[in-house]
Design an enzyme around this catalytic site. Structure first.
Site, short mmCIF file in Angstrom:
data_model
loop_
_atom_site.label_atom_id
_atom_site.label_comp_id
_atom_site.label_asym_id
_atom_site.label_seq_id
_atom_site.Cartn_x
_atom_site.Cartn_y
_atom_site.Cartn_z
CE LYS A 174 -20.91 1.46 -36.64
NZ LYS A 174 -21.01 0.26 -37.46
CG ASP A 210 -17.68 0.25 -33.80
OD1 ASP A 210 -16.57 -0.07 -34.24
OD2 ASP A 210 -18.75 -0.23 -34.19
#
Ligand code: C5P
Length: 305
Positions: free
Chosen positions: A13, A137
């Site tokens: 990401k 996350d």
């Protein structure tokens, strides 16, 4: 015993924007960020076996019980009240401690891959809470695409996909520890030190996000650049190559750059790099593409996204 196995990509990401809004009473920091999956990925192979073992193509990655993949396996076992084995192989491409969420992504994929291999049926809510235990996350990697996040990073709101096909990721060979990066923040210089931010408030700002230099922020940049000037140099290198945006991802050290044209990106990819710098061509990955890539585990993915 059969030799059934499941192979899954574990995507990286970037953070289009990352604001740290204040320190919370639990020691974590209140965030407002926009996550984006990109197509750079590790590959994880889960095979049936008596014992639980992990091997990694990168010898610098610890493969003991502290590895998030094995921690995910233990959480699943506890949640399902089972004791199972698996042989897991991690082909590592995402730079470690590089702000690209590699370890978090591996953890989410381990939850999905092992639950599928072991025939377990955790609900989407159970998976999300296991993900949250594994790291701030990790829940995002059960969703993918473009998503706003608040709280520690675990409160998620999917957004319309942002599509940028000509990305470059430049890792300057420095590892930045997340906890250290939070400790090193100069709280006075943050975007907004009010800790009462909510997901709705964060999403409101994220809705009008423009992928333009000056519109995006990363509150870690100032303090991390100060301690590791090589990371700023990587940012300046990409800006000088004509990137529309060049900004640090997460708490560093990787810089992502957005190019308008493939030709300019190609010229950048061909440039001579400093020793230790590693550059990757990448593209954004939409939520649909992300879910399709994890198709062997589709029954476990949240349906509301
Ligand atoms: O949640 P995760 O294990 O990825 O976080 C690593 C460290 O980063 C935490 O122990 C904490 O020190 C810091 N952190 C924080 N605020 C967040 C996320 C992480 O202070 N929102």
């Amino acid at each position: 015993m059969s030799d059934r196995s499941i192979t899954l990509p574990s995507f990286a990401k970037i953070n289009w924007t990352l604001e740290v809004r204040g320190r919370r009473t639990d020691g974590y920091h209140e965030l407002c960020t926009v996550f984006q999956t990109v197509d750079l990925h590790d590959t994880v192979v889960f095979s049936e076996a008596e014992e639980l073992t992990l091997e990694c193509s990168d010898p610098t990655i610890p493969v003991g019980e502290e590895n998030l993949i094995l921690r995910a396996a233990r959480l699943l076992e506890r949640g399902g009240g089972v004791r199972r084995g698996a042989r897991i192989f991690l082909e590592k491409r995402i730079p470690a401690s590089g702000g690209l969420g590699g370890g978090s992504s591996n953890a989410a994929v381990a939850l999905l891959g092992l639950a599928t291999l072991w025939g377990l049926g955790p609900s989407a809510a159970e998976l999300a809470s296991m993900a949250e235990v594994l790291g701030s996350d990790v829940p995002f990697f059960l969703v993918g695409g473009t998503a706003a996040a608040a709280g520690r990073g675990e409160e998620l709101a999917p957004m319309q996909d942002i599509s940028e096909p000509f990305l470059v990721l430049l890792n300057p060979g420095v590892r930045v520890g997340t906890a250290e990066a939070f400790k090193g923040l100069n709280m006075q210089n943050l975007t907004d030190i009010r800790p009462e931010s909510t997901l709705a408030f964060c999403l409101k700002g994220a809705g009008s996000l423009q992928i333009e230099q000056g519109q995006l922020v990363n509150d870690f940049e100032a303090s991390v650049f100060e301690r590791e000037p090589g990371i700023r140099e990587a940012r300046d290198f990409l800006s000088a190559k004509g990137a529309r945006v060049a900004q640090m991802s997460g708490s560093g050290s990787t810089i992502f750059a957005v190019f308008d044209k493939e030709e300019t990106r190609q010229a950048t990819l061909k440039a001579t790099l400093r020793e230790n710098w590693r550059m990757f061509a990448a593209a954004t990955l939409s939520r649909t593409e992300y879910r399709e890539a994890l198709d062997p585990c589709h029954r476990l993915l949240p349906i509301s996204f």
